[in-house]
Design an enzyme around this catalytic site. Sequence first.
Site, PDB file in Angstrom:
ATOM      1  N   ARG A   1       0.801  -1.222   0.000  1.00 45.31           N
ATOM      2  CA  ARG A   1       0.000   0.000   0.000  1.00 45.31           C
ATOM      3  C   ARG A   1       0.839   1.281   0.000  1.00 45.31           C
ATOM      4  NH1 ARG A   1      -2.387  -3.638  -1.335  1.00 45.31           N
ATOM      5  NH2 ARG A   1      -4.283  -4.554  -0.466  1.00 45.31           N
TER       6      ARG A   1
ATOM      7  N   GLU B   1      -3.985   3.744   6.844  1.00 42.76           N
ATOM      8  CA  GLU B   1      -3.822   3.625   5.392  1.00 42.76           C
ATOM      9  C   GLU B   1      -4.427   4.832   4.707  1.00 42.76           C
ATOM     10  OE1 GLU B   1      -5.812   0.799   2.008  1.00 42.76           O
ATOM     11  OE2 GLU B   1      -4.680  -0.225   3.579  1.00 42.76           O
TER      12      GLU B   1
ATOM     13  N   SER C   1     -10.585   1.389   3.464  1.00 43.21           N
ATOM     14  CA  SER C   1      -9.924   0.884   4.677  1.00 43.21           C
ATOM     15  C   SER C   1      -9.186   2.012   5.388  1.00 43.21           C
ATOM     16  CB  SER C   1      -8.939  -0.230   4.313  1.00 43.21           C
ATOM     17  OG  SER C   1      -9.613  -1.343   3.771  1.00 43.21           O
TER      18      SER C   1
END
Length: 302
Positions: free
Chosen positions: A174, A295, A225
Amino acid sequence: MEQLVNELKDKEVGKVLPNEPLANHTTMKIGGPADILVEPQSLEKLQETMKIINRHAVKWTAIGRGSNLLVSDLGIEGAVIKLGAGMDHMEIKGNEVHVGGGYSLIKLVTIISKKGLSNLEFAAGIPGTVGGAVYMNAGAHGSDISKVLKKAHILFEDGKMEWLTAEELNFSYRTSLLQKERPGICLEAVLNVTEGNREEIVTLLQKNKDYRRDTQPFNYPCAGSIFRNPLPDYAGQLIEKAGLKGYKIGGAKVSDMHANFIVNDGGAKAQDVLDLIGFIKKTVLEESEVQLETEVEIIGRK
Protein backbone atom coordinates in the site's frame (compact mmCIF):
# COMPACT_ATOMS: atom_id res chain seq x y z
CA MET A 1 -4.58 34.42 -4.60
CA GLU A 2 -7.06 36.47 -6.61
CA GLN A 3 -4.36 37.19 -9.19
CA LEU A 4 -3.66 33.45 -9.51
CA VAL A 5 -7.36 32.69 -9.97
CA ASN A 6 -7.67 35.33 -12.67
CA GLU A 7 -4.61 34.08 -14.54
CA LEU A 8 -5.83 30.48 -14.49
CA LYS A 9 -9.23 31.58 -15.78
CA ASP A 10 -7.66 33.76 -18.48
CA LYS A 11 -5.64 30.77 -19.73
CA GLU A 12 -8.82 28.63 -19.76
CA VAL A 13 -7.06 25.69 -18.12
CA GLY A 14 -10.35 24.11 -17.03
CA LYS A 15 -12.57 24.49 -13.97
CA VAL A 16 -11.22 27.06 -11.49
CA LEU A 17 -13.20 27.21 -8.24
CA PRO A 18 -12.11 29.55 -5.39
CA ASN A 19 -12.94 28.47 -1.80
CA GLU A 20 -14.39 25.17 -2.99
CA PRO A 21 -15.62 22.83 -0.19
CA LEU A 22 -13.67 19.58 -0.49
CA ALA A 23 -16.54 17.65 1.09
CA ASN A 24 -17.94 17.85 -2.46
CA HIS A 25 -14.89 15.99 -3.79
CA THR A 26 -14.23 13.19 -1.28
CA THR A 27 -16.03 9.86 -0.90
CA MET A 28 -16.33 10.46 2.84
CA LYS A 29 -18.18 13.76 2.18
CA ILE A 30 -15.87 15.50 4.64
CA GLY A 31 -13.44 18.39 4.19
CA GLY A 32 -13.16 22.17 4.44
CA PRO A 33 -12.44 24.49 1.51
CA ALA A 34 -9.52 24.56 -0.88
CA ASP A 35 -8.23 28.08 -1.48
CA ILE A 36 -8.54 27.17 -5.17
CA LEU A 37 -9.65 23.94 -6.82
CA VAL A 38 -8.49 23.45 -10.41
CA GLU A 39 -9.64 20.63 -12.68
CA PRO A 40 -7.46 20.84 -15.82
CA GLN A 41 -9.18 19.79 -19.03
CA SER A 42 -6.13 18.07 -20.55
CA LEU A 43 -2.52 17.06 -19.84
CA GLU A 44 -1.36 20.17 -21.70
CA LYS A 45 -3.60 22.38 -19.57
CA LEU A 46 -2.28 20.65 -16.45
CA GLN A 47 1.27 21.51 -17.51
CA GLU A 48 0.21 25.12 -18.00
CA THR A 49 -1.56 25.11 -14.64
CA MET A 50 1.61 23.89 -12.90
CA LYS A 51 3.73 26.60 -14.53
CA ILE A 52 1.32 29.29 -13.33
CA ILE A 53 1.06 27.86 -9.80
CA ASN A 54 4.84 27.55 -9.47
CA ARG A 55 5.35 31.07 -10.80
CA HIS A 56 3.07 32.35 -8.05
CA ALA A 57 4.93 30.15 -5.49
CA VAL A 58 1.65 28.67 -4.25
CA LYS A 59 1.47 25.30 -2.49
CA TRP A 60 -0.43 22.60 -4.34
CA THR A 61 -2.05 19.25 -3.60
CA ALA A 62 -3.45 16.72 -6.06
CA ILE A 63 -6.55 14.56 -5.64
CA GLY A 64 -8.51 12.15 -7.81
CA ARG A 65 -11.99 10.98 -6.88
CA GLY A 66 -11.29 11.57 -3.20
CA SER A 67 -11.30 7.97 -1.95
CA ASN A 68 -8.74 6.90 0.68
CA LEU A 69 -8.65 10.56 1.72
CA LEU A 70 -9.54 12.48 4.87
CA VAL A 71 -9.41 16.27 4.44
CA SER A 72 -9.15 18.58 7.44
CA ASP A 73 -12.18 20.60 8.52
CA LEU A 74 -10.00 23.67 7.92
CA GLY A 75 -9.48 22.71 4.29
CA ILE A 76 -6.29 22.82 2.24
CA GLU A 77 -3.97 25.76 1.76
CA GLY A 78 -3.12 26.79 -1.78
CA ALA A 79 -4.27 25.06 -4.95
CA VAL A 80 -5.90 21.64 -5.12
CA ILE A 81 -5.52 20.01 -8.53
CA LYS A 82 -8.24 17.50 -9.30
CA LEU A 83 -7.43 14.86 -11.89
CA GLY A 84 -10.83 14.31 -13.40
CA ALA A 85 -12.61 14.59 -16.73
CA GLY A 86 -9.62 16.06 -18.56
CA MET A 87 -7.30 13.25 -17.48
CA ASP A 88 -9.43 10.19 -18.18
CA HIS A 89 -8.28 8.98 -21.60
CA MET A 90 -7.85 5.23 -22.22
CA GLU A 91 -6.48 3.21 -25.12
CA ILE A 92 -5.76 -0.50 -25.49
CA LYS A 93 -2.62 -1.26 -27.49
CA GLY A 94 -2.13 -5.00 -27.83
CA ASN A 95 -1.27 -6.31 -24.37
CA GLU A 96 -0.94 -2.83 -22.86
CA VAL A 97 -3.53 -0.38 -21.56
CA HIS A 98 -2.54 3.29 -21.72
CA VAL A 99 -4.77 5.16 -19.29
CA GLY A 100 -5.03 8.60 -17.71
CA GLY A 101 -4.56 9.12 -14.00
CA GLY A 102 -8.09 10.49 -13.69
CA TYR A 103 -9.72 7.38 -15.14
CA SER A 104 -12.05 5.42 -12.84
CA LEU A 105 -10.41 2.17 -11.77
CA ILE A 106 -13.78 0.40 -11.54
CA LYS A 107 -14.71 1.52 -15.05
CA LEU A 108 -11.33 0.42 -16.43
CA VAL A 109 -11.57 -3.05 -14.92
CA THR A 110 -15.11 -3.52 -16.25
CA ILE A 111 -14.24 -2.44 -19.80
CA ILE A 112 -11.11 -4.55 -20.24
CA SER A 113 -12.72 -7.63 -18.71
CA LYS A 114 -15.52 -7.47 -21.29
CA LYS A 115 -12.83 -7.48 -23.98
CA GLY A 116 -11.39 -10.73 -22.59
CA LEU A 117 -8.31 -9.07 -21.10
CA SER A 118 -7.03 -10.24 -17.73
CA ASN A 119 -4.73 -9.14 -14.84
CA LEU A 120 -6.97 -6.49 -13.25
CA GLU A 121 -9.75 -8.65 -11.81
CA PHE A 122 -8.32 -8.06 -8.31
CA ALA A 123 -9.29 -4.39 -8.58
CA ALA A 124 -13.01 -5.02 -9.09
CA GLY A 125 -14.91 -2.65 -6.83
CA ILE A 126 -11.89 -0.63 -5.67
CA PRO A 127 -13.04 3.00 -5.74
CA GLY A 128 -10.89 5.85 -6.96
CA THR A 129 -8.76 6.60 -9.98
CA VAL A 130 -5.88 4.87 -11.73
CA GLY A 131 -3.56 7.64 -10.53
CA GLY A 132 -4.59 7.12 -6.92
CA ALA A 133 -4.20 3.36 -7.29
CA VAL A 134 -0.61 3.81 -8.49
CA TYR A 135 0.13 6.33 -5.74
CA MET A 136 -0.90 3.93 -2.96
CA ASN A 137 -0.28 0.61 -4.73
CA ALA A 138 -3.93 -0.35 -4.40
CA GLY A 139 -4.65 -4.05 -4.18
CA ALA A 140 -6.92 -6.86 -3.09
CA HIS A 141 -7.33 -10.63 -3.45
CA GLY A 142 -3.59 -11.29 -3.36
CA SER A 143 -2.56 -8.85 -6.07
CA ASP A 144 -1.90 -5.13 -6.50
CA ILE A 145 -0.99 -2.44 -9.03
CA SER A 146 2.75 -3.14 -8.73
CA LYS A 147 2.18 -6.54 -10.36
CA VAL A 148 0.56 -5.10 -13.51
CA LEU A 149 2.17 -1.68 -13.96
CA LYS A 150 4.77 -1.28 -16.71
CA LYS A 151 5.45 2.42 -16.23
CA ALA A 152 3.81 5.61 -15.00
CA HIS A 153 4.05 9.27 -15.98
CA ILE A 154 4.70 11.21 -12.78
CA LEU A 155 4.37 14.89 -11.87
CA PHE A 156 6.76 15.81 -9.07
CA GLU A 157 6.59 18.63 -6.51
CA ASP A 158 8.94 20.85 -8.51
CA GLY A 159 6.66 20.64 -11.54
CA LYS A 160 8.89 18.27 -13.50
CA MET A 161 7.38 15.24 -15.23
CA GLU A 162 9.06 11.88 -15.73
CA TRP A 163 8.19 8.30 -16.74
CA LEU A 164 9.12 5.75 -14.05
CA THR A 165 9.03 1.97 -14.24
CA ALA A 166 7.35 -0.20 -11.62
CA GLU A 167 10.79 -0.98 -10.18
CA GLU A 168 11.68 2.72 -9.93
CA LEU A 169 8.43 3.43 -8.09
CA ASN A 170 9.70 1.26 -5.21
CA PHE A 171 6.33 -0.31 -4.43
CA SER A 172 5.58 -2.11 -1.18
CA TYR A 173 2.38 -2.90 0.74
CA ARG A 174 0.00 0.00 0.00
CA THR A 175 2.90 2.38 -0.55
CA SER A 176 5.09 3.77 -3.31
CA LEU A 177 7.98 6.15 -3.75
CA LEU A 178 5.41 8.89 -4.43
CA GLN A 179 4.13 9.16 -0.88
CA LYS A 180 7.26 10.22 1.03
CA GLU A 181 10.55 9.40 -0.71
CA ARG A 182 9.84 11.52 -3.79
CA PRO A 183 6.38 13.07 -3.54
CA GLY A 184 4.45 13.14 -6.79
CA ILE A 185 1.27 12.15 -8.58
CA CYS A 186 0.52 9.75 -11.40
CA LEU A 187 -0.73 11.45 -14.57
CA GLU A 188 -0.81 8.38 -16.83
CA ALA A 189 -0.08 4.67 -16.52
CA VAL A 190 0.75 1.80 -18.83
CA LEU A 191 -0.63 -1.49 -17.52
CA ASN A 192 0.17 -5.01 -18.72
CA VAL A 193 -2.80 -7.20 -19.58
CA THR A 194 -3.09 -10.68 -21.06
CA GLU A 195 -5.69 -12.30 -23.26
CA GLY A 196 -7.85 -14.86 -21.51
CA ASN A 197 -11.22 -16.54 -21.46
CA ARG A 198 -13.75 -13.70 -21.44
CA GLU A 199 -16.42 -15.68 -19.58
CA GLU A 200 -13.99 -16.77 -16.85
CA ILE A 201 -12.62 -13.24 -16.45
CA VAL A 202 -16.08 -11.67 -16.16
CA THR A 203 -17.16 -14.36 -13.69
CA LEU A 204 -14.14 -13.71 -11.43
CA LEU A 205 -14.68 -9.97 -11.73
CA GLN A 206 -18.28 -10.30 -10.61
CA LYS A 207 -17.27 -12.59 -7.74
CA ASN A 208 -14.81 -9.96 -6.48
CA LYS A 209 -17.39 -7.19 -6.89
CA ASP A 210 -19.97 -9.22 -4.97
CA TYR A 211 -17.49 -9.86 -2.17
CA ARG A 212 -16.89 -6.14 -1.74
CA ARG A 213 -20.59 -5.35 -1.89
CA ASP A 214 -21.41 -8.00 0.70
CA THR A 215 -18.59 -7.21 3.14
CA GLN A 216 -17.89 -3.47 2.87
CA PRO A 217 -20.16 -0.51 3.70
CA PHE A 218 -20.05 1.48 0.48
CA ASN A 219 -23.71 2.43 0.93
CA TYR A 220 -22.38 4.98 3.47
CA PRO A 221 -19.90 7.80 2.76
CA CYS A 222 -16.50 6.35 3.64
CA ALA A 223 -12.87 6.47 2.56
CA GLY A 224 -12.18 2.75 2.24
CA SER A 225 -9.92 0.88 4.68
CA ILE A 226 -8.75 3.16 7.46
CA PHE A 227 -5.80 1.07 8.72
CA ARG A 228 -3.13 -1.00 7.04
CA ASN A 229 -3.34 -4.70 7.85
CA PRO A 230 -0.57 -5.51 10.38
CA LEU A 231 0.06 -8.87 8.72
CA PRO A 232 -0.36 -11.69 9.60
CA ASP A 233 -3.18 -9.99 11.55
CA TYR A 234 -6.00 -8.02 9.95
CA ALA A 235 -6.99 -4.59 11.22
CA GLY A 236 -10.72 -5.26 10.96
CA GLN A 237 -10.47 -8.42 13.06
CA LEU A 238 -8.41 -6.66 15.74
CA ILE A 239 -10.88 -3.77 15.91
CA GLU A 240 -13.83 -6.15 16.12
CA LYS A 241 -12.05 -8.18 18.81
CA ALA A 242 -11.71 -4.94 20.81
CA GLY A 243 -15.50 -4.61 20.72
CA LEU A 244 -15.53 -1.44 18.63
CA LYS A 245 -17.93 -2.32 15.84
CA GLY A 246 -20.60 0.38 15.81
CA TYR A 247 -18.64 2.69 18.15
CA LYS A 248 -19.30 6.36 17.42
CA ILE A 249 -17.68 9.71 18.04
CA GLY A 250 -19.81 12.55 16.71
CA GLY A 251 -20.94 11.62 13.24
CA ALA A 252 -18.09 9.15 12.67
CA LYS A 253 -18.86 5.48 13.23
CA VAL A 254 -16.97 2.19 13.04
CA SER A 255 -18.92 0.23 10.45
CA ASP A 256 -21.19 -2.54 11.68
CA MET A 257 -20.33 -4.44 8.49
CA HIS A 258 -16.51 -4.19 8.46
CA ALA A 259 -14.59 -2.81 11.42
CA ASN A 260 -11.73 -1.41 9.31
CA PHE A 261 -14.12 1.13 7.82
CA ILE A 262 -15.20 4.37 9.44
CA VAL A 263 -18.39 5.74 7.90
CA ASN A 264 -19.92 9.18 7.91
CA ASP A 265 -23.11 8.39 9.79
CA GLY A 266 -24.45 11.90 9.23
CA GLY A 267 -22.76 15.27 9.60
CA ALA A 268 -19.38 13.85 10.56
CA LYS A 269 -16.43 16.23 10.82
CA ALA A 270 -12.83 15.34 10.07
CA GLN A 271 -12.07 15.84 13.76
CA ASP A 272 -14.69 13.19 14.66
CA VAL A 273 -12.88 10.73 12.39
CA LEU A 274 -9.46 11.67 13.78
CA ASP A 275 -10.70 11.26 17.34
CA LEU A 276 -12.19 7.89 16.47
CA ILE A 277 -8.95 6.78 14.78
CA GLY A 278 -7.01 7.75 17.91
CA PHE A 279 -9.43 5.85 20.16
CA ILE A 280 -9.28 2.74 17.98
CA LYS A 281 -5.47 2.75 17.95
CA LYS A 282 -5.31 3.14 21.73
CA THR A 283 -7.90 0.42 22.39
CA VAL A 284 -6.37 -2.12 19.97
CA LEU A 285 -2.90 -1.52 21.43
CA GLU A 286 -4.22 -2.20 24.92
CA GLU A 287 -6.26 -5.22 23.81
CA SER A 288 -3.89 -6.91 21.35
CA GLU A 289 -0.54 -5.14 21.76
CA VAL A 290 -0.61 -4.20 18.07
CA GLN A 291 0.12 -0.67 16.89
CA LEU A 292 -2.20 0.12 14.00
CA GLU A 293 -1.04 2.45 11.24
CA THR A 294 -3.42 4.44 9.07
CA GLU A 295 -3.82 3.62 5.39
CA VAL A 296 -6.15 6.54 4.69
CA GLU A 297 -4.26 9.69 3.71
CA ILE A 298 -4.87 12.61 6.08
CA ILE A 299 -4.25 16.03 4.55
CA GLY A 300 -5.00 19.70 5.06
CA ARG A 301 -4.62 22.49 7.57
CA LYS A 302 -4.13 21.54 11.22
